[in-house]
Write a protein that holds these residues in place. Structure first.
Motif, short mmCIF file in Angstrom:
data_model
loop_
_atom_site.label_atom_id
_atom_site.label_comp_id
_atom_site.label_asym_id
_atom_site.label_seq_id
_atom_site.Cartn_x
_atom_site.Cartn_y
_atom_site.Cartn_z
N ARG A 141 0.88 -3.19 -12.10
CA ARG A 141 0.03 -3.70 -11.27
C ARG A 141 -0.66 -2.53 -10.10
NH1 ARG A 141 1.52 -10.15 -10.48
NH2 ARG A 141 1.69 -10.66 -12.45
N HIS B 233 1.96 -6.21 -6.32
CA HIS B 233 0.71 -5.42 -6.59
C HIS B 233 0.57 -4.20 -5.65
CE1 HIS B 233 -2.05 -8.62 -8.88
NE2 HIS B 233 -0.80 -9.54 -8.34
N THR C 116 0.97 -1.07 -0.03
CA THR C 116 0.06 -0.10 -0.20
C THR C 116 0.82 1.38 0.04
OG1 THR C 116 -1.94 -1.14 1.38
CG2 THR C 116 -1.91 1.29 1.14
N VAL D 222 -1.14 -0.73 -4.15
CA VAL D 222 -2.34 -0.30 -3.82
C VAL D 222 -2.32 1.24 -3.56
CG1 VAL D 222 -4.43 -0.31 -2.29
CG2 VAL D 222 -3.26 -2.35 -2.99
N HIS E 118 -3.65 -0.70 -8.32
CA HIS E 118 -4.95 -0.80 -7.86
C HIS E 118 -5.29 0.31 -7.07
CE1 HIS E 118 -4.54 -5.06 -8.93
NE2 HIS E 118 -3.31 -4.85 -8.32
N HIS F 147 -7.41 7.27 -6.50
CA HIS F 147 -7.33 7.44 -7.74
C HIS F 147 -6.51 8.27 -8.47
CE1 HIS F 147 -10.49 4.41 -8.41
NE2 HIS F 147 -11.25 5.20 -7.72
N ALA G 252 -3.09 6.74 -8.02
CA ALA G 252 -2.88 5.85 -9.00
C ALA G 252 -2.46 6.16 -10.44
CB ALA G 252 -3.99 4.88 -9.12
N VAL H 26 -7.77 1.24 -3.51
CA VAL H 26 -8.57 0.78 -2.29
C VAL H 26 -8.44 1.86 -1.43
CG1 VAL H 26 -8.91 -0.86 -0.42
CG2 VAL H 26 -7.76 -1.63 -2.56
#
Length: 251
Positions: free
Chosen positions: A132, A116, A96, A118, A134, A122, A125, A136
């Motif tokens: 990868r 991955h 994260t 996180v 994402h 948005h 990101a 959250v």
């Protein structure tokens, strides 16, 4: 001391309550309902020496990843310091990103495309180049917070007493508006000069009041009774948990 620790504590508690087998690697003073493992018995905050703290972090992280690799299904990192050690393990890794976009950190992340990543917003990101990626958003257990529809005659500031959080601007806004302000948060040793020069002289104990550091009970009293939360940040805050804490209190 703040957001990342609260995030990890909330996440571990909720996953554990849902029946997952959770291990938190922290320090011996940590309080979580799940399994806790630690290399250092006590918290070390605020840091007394930057180099010593960095070395302790690397030492703890290397040990924790090695220990976890033999038994976990997923490893969740919350610090870039753990990324290089993932080359030595064969476990799915999630990291994260708790900070705004920093090119030097992104360069390191890109070197490990199997992780991955996180983002907690948005907009963050969209700036990150990792394949990868994402999103959250943060969440909080709203049952921990006290909602109040009735408000007292003051506004609140909750955050570290540092320039990027800008309590001095919260004070300026309150004084211009002619309303009371209650400030809560940690005075960090590395920013004592800022506190003593730009914040403390403006605190008069009447219109502008400092209530100290805030645990959950103080947070609830401060936020639930405030007319508004002032959040005059001077940096790209990825996701300020205090905003949804205030909303949970009806503020």
């Amino acid at each position: 001391y703040g957001g990342t620790e609260l995030f990890i504590g909330n996440l571990a508690r909720e996953l554990y309550a849902r029946g997952h087998d959770v291990t938190v690697y922290g320090n011996g003073d940590s309080c979580v309902p799940c399994r806790l493992k630690w290399l250092y018995p006590h918290a070390d905050w605020p840091p007394s020496n930057a180099v010593r703290s960095q070395l302790k972090n690397v030492d703890h992280t290397a040990w924790a990843i090695h220990d976890a690799a033999g038994s976990v299904d997923v490893l969740h990192l919350n610090d870039v310091g753990g990324v290089p050690f993932t080359r030595f393990i064969d476990v799915p890794v999630v990291l994260t990103v708790h900070h705004p976009h920093e090119p030097a950190l992104s360069e390191q992340y890109v070197r490990y495309p199997d992780i991955h990543y996180v983002a907690i917003a948005h907009w963050l990101a969209r700036r990150e180049p990792m394949p990868r990626m994402h999103v959250v958003h943060h969440g909080i257990p709203t049952s921990d917070y006290c909602f109040s529809a009735e408000k007292d005659d003051y506004v609140a500031f909750l955050g570290r007493m540092v320039p990027c959080k800008a309590p001095h601007l919260a004070i300026e806004a309150a004084r211009l508006a002619g309303i009371r302000l209650k400030l809560a948060g940690e005075i960090q040793p590395m920013f004592v000069d800022y506190w003593e020069r730009q914040v403390l002289p403006l605190i008069d104990g009447r219109q502008i009041e400092y209530v100290g550091e805030a645990d959950l009970s103080i947070k609830n009293r401060l936020l639930s009774q405030a007319r508004a939360l002032l959040f005059p940040i001077q940096w790209e805050e990825p996701f300020g948990l205090v905003m949804i804490e205030a909303l949970a209190c009806g503020t």
